[in-house]
Each structure stands twice: as C-alpha cells, then as structure tokens.
Enzyme design. Structure first.
Site, PDB file in Angstrom:
ATOM      1  N   SER A   1       0.693  -1.197   0.055  1.00 59.88           N
ATOM      2  CA  SER A   1       0.107  -0.050   0.066  1.00 59.88           C
ATOM      3  C   SER A   1       0.829   1.330   0.120  1.00 59.88           C
ATOM      4  O   SER A   1       1.915   1.116   0.404  1.00 59.88           O
ATOM      5  CB  SER A   1      -0.842   0.140   1.337  1.00 59.88           C
ATOM      6  OG  SER A   1      -1.574  -1.174   1.245  1.00 59.88           O
TER       7      SER A   1
HETATM    8  N1  SAM Z   1      -0.230  -5.570   3.863  1.00 59.62           N
HETATM    9  C1  SAM Z   1       0.601  -5.865   2.813  1.00 59.62           C
HETATM   10  C2  SAM Z   1       1.920  -4.802   2.775  1.00 59.62           C
HETATM   11  O1  SAM Z   1       2.228  -4.025   3.752  1.00 59.62           O
HETATM   12  O2  SAM Z   1       2.811  -5.369   2.031  1.00 59.62           O
HETATM   13  C3  SAM Z   1      -0.075  -5.157   1.442  1.00 59.62           C
HETATM   14  C4  SAM Z   1      -1.357  -6.017   1.520  1.00 59.62           C
HETATM   15  S1  SAM Z   1      -1.716  -6.365  -0.186  1.00 59.62           S
HETATM   16  C5  SAM Z   1      -2.728  -4.799  -0.562  1.00 59.62           C
HETATM   17  C6  SAM Z   1      -3.131  -7.347  -0.086  1.00 59.62           C
HETATM   18  C7  SAM Z   1      -2.651  -8.889   0.328  1.00 59.62           C
HETATM   19  O3  SAM Z   1      -3.843  -9.649   0.685  1.00 59.62           O
HETATM   20  C8  SAM Z   1      -2.079  -9.733  -0.748  1.00 59.62           C
HETATM   21  O4  SAM Z   1      -0.583  -9.785  -0.476  1.00 59.62           O
HETATM   22  C9  SAM Z   1      -3.130 -10.712  -1.049  1.00 59.62           C
HETATM   23  O5  SAM Z   1      -2.452 -11.944  -1.594  1.00 59.62           O
HETATM   24  C10 SAM Z   1      -3.629 -10.842   0.292  1.00 59.62           C
HETATM   25  N2  SAM Z   1      -4.755 -11.709   0.243  1.00 59.62           N
HETATM   26  C11 SAM Z   1      -6.015 -11.560  -0.535  1.00 59.62           C
HETATM   27  N3  SAM Z   1      -6.961 -12.334   0.104  1.00 59.62           N
HETATM   28  C12 SAM Z   1      -6.580 -12.928   1.390  1.00 59.62           C
HETATM   29  C13 SAM Z   1      -7.142 -13.914   2.133  1.00 59.62           C
HETATM   30  N4  SAM Z   1      -8.192 -14.448   2.134  1.00 59.62           N
HETATM   31  N5  SAM Z   1      -6.285 -14.253   3.278  1.00 59.62           N
HETATM   32  C14 SAM Z   1      -4.920 -13.684   3.519  1.00 59.62           C
HETATM   33  N6  SAM Z   1      -4.315 -13.031   2.543  1.00 59.62           N
HETATM   34  C15 SAM Z   1      -5.104 -12.426   1.466  1.00 59.62           C
END
Ligand code: SAM
Length: 214
Positions: free
Chosen positions: A62
C-alpha cells in the site's frame, strides 16, 4: 542506509503530516521501518514515493499514507494483540509490530508469506507470526484479538473477523466494490460493530470463503 533515512523523514514530513497524520508513534514507526527493503529491487528508487507498488503475484504494497492512516485508526497503545489479513510484503506488519505487543499476519500466497517471514526475521522482529491460510476465516486458535486490520478489499467485513474481535476492540478494513472502497473503522460494542467511514481507497481483492470467491 543513511540516505534512505533522510528520504523516509522527508516522506513523513511531506506526505503524512500535511494530510493529518498526528499520532507520534505512527509517525516514528513510519520514519523507522525501511520500506525500500519490502519492495522489489527494481522499485527501490520509488519506495518512498506517494504510491502503491507491485510486489509480484499481482499484489501490492500500500501507499505509505494508506499504511499510516490504517495504523492511526487502530489507536494502538502498545499492549495489543493484532491480527492482520494480507501480509503481502510484511511492511504493514512491521509498522504494527513497532506499536503493539504481538502481530499475527495472514497471507494466502505462500511465496509472499515466505518472503515476508524471511525479511521480518532478518530485521529482528520477534513479535510477528506469519501464517499461510484463508484470512477471511480469521485465526480462531489465536483469537480473540484487540485489533484486526484487513489490507485487501471485501464487499463486507467477514463475519468470522467480527466474532474474533474482543469487546471494545477495533477493526479497520477497506469495504466496497472491486475498484473502489471506503476505509471502515468498526468498534465492537455489546457484540456489534459500531462503524465509521473514513477515506476512499483502492485495494486488491480479499479472496476467500468470506470474501470474493477466487
Ligand atoms: N499489508 C501488505 C503490505 O504491507 O505489503 C499489503 C497487502 S496487499 C494490498 C493485499 C494482500 O492480501 C495480498 O498479498 C493478497 O495476497 C492478500 N490476500 C487476499 N486475500 C487474502 C486472504 N483471504 N487471506 C490472506 N491474504 C489475502
């Protein structure tokens, strides 16, 4: 490293303080965590720019401002157990770990979880546990949590997360359509979430049983 510290301080001064981030703890954490290590080497020169960046697997880290807003909304005092859904690069987990007692962060993509785990360990974070599973179901064996942060977008806040939040606890999540969401802060009062709407945002989708179907 010294150069990156100067750039980080400038990021805080130009992107976060003017947009209203006030919590000194959050500002200090944003000044401390080396964001350039959480992005691919080819993007390192952009690590402190005002934008989200690709981290591979179709996912993103983000924008710094969004990480700061979400953290500030959690109102951390230092003794919380936090659940994060969407570990991605591990950057947000590191920010949270600077300000709370323990962070559990869930990622559904194993390669991202492995990368985050390795980096966070190399930076010395001992209060972060990275778990690979479907985060829409929460983490029942470690529940309840004082705070929950969802860093991927869902049509609704997944019900298991509300159940796994302590009374008086806070959950923050981007909620809305596929390409447009609002950051929701919910406080659990008498078993129900009292919700406030905050800034508009665009996150990658939360894919899972209580999110979007993959
Ligand atoms: N917090 C992260 C960082 O600091 O880099 C950025 C997060 S990114 C915007 C969203 C993440 O959510 C992705 O890596 C995606 O694979 C994960 N994601 C999506 N659905 C998910 C789920 N049901 N459980 C765990 N992770 C999930």
């Amino acid at each position: 490293m010294e150069d990156f510290k100067v750039i980080r301080d400038s990021m805080v001064k130009t992107q976060l303080i003017p947009r209203g981030i006030k919590d000194e703890g959050v500002l200090d954490a944003m000044k401390k965590v080396p964001r350039h290590l959480f992005v691919p080497e080819s993007s390192r020169h952009n690590a402190y720019e005002d934008m989200a960046l690709s981290i591979g697997e179709g996912q993103t880290i983000s924008q710094p401002y969004m990480a700061a807003v979400m953290t500030e909304l959690l109102e951390l005092k230092g003794d919380e157990r936090i659940l994060e859904i969407g570990a991605g690069s591990g950057y947000q987990a590191a920010i949270l770990a600077e300000l709370a007692k323990k962070v559990y962060t869930i990622e559904r993509i194993t390669s991202l979880a492995d990368g985050a785990l390795k980096l966070l360990a190399s930076l010395g974070y001992e209060n972060i546990q990275v778990v690979v599973c479907d985060g829409t179901k929460g983490l029942s064996d470690k529940a309840p949590f004082d705070r929950i942060l969802v860093t991927a977008a869902a049509p609704e806040i997944p019900e298991p997360l509300v159940s796994q939040l302590n009374e008086g606890g806070i959950i923050v999540a981007p909620v809305g359509e596929r390409f447009s969401q609002v950051l929701i802060k919910g406080k659990k009062e008498k078993g129900l979430l009292v919700k406030e709407q905050h800034t508009s945002c665009v996150f990658v989708p939360l894919i899972g049983e209580y999110g979007l179907k993959g």
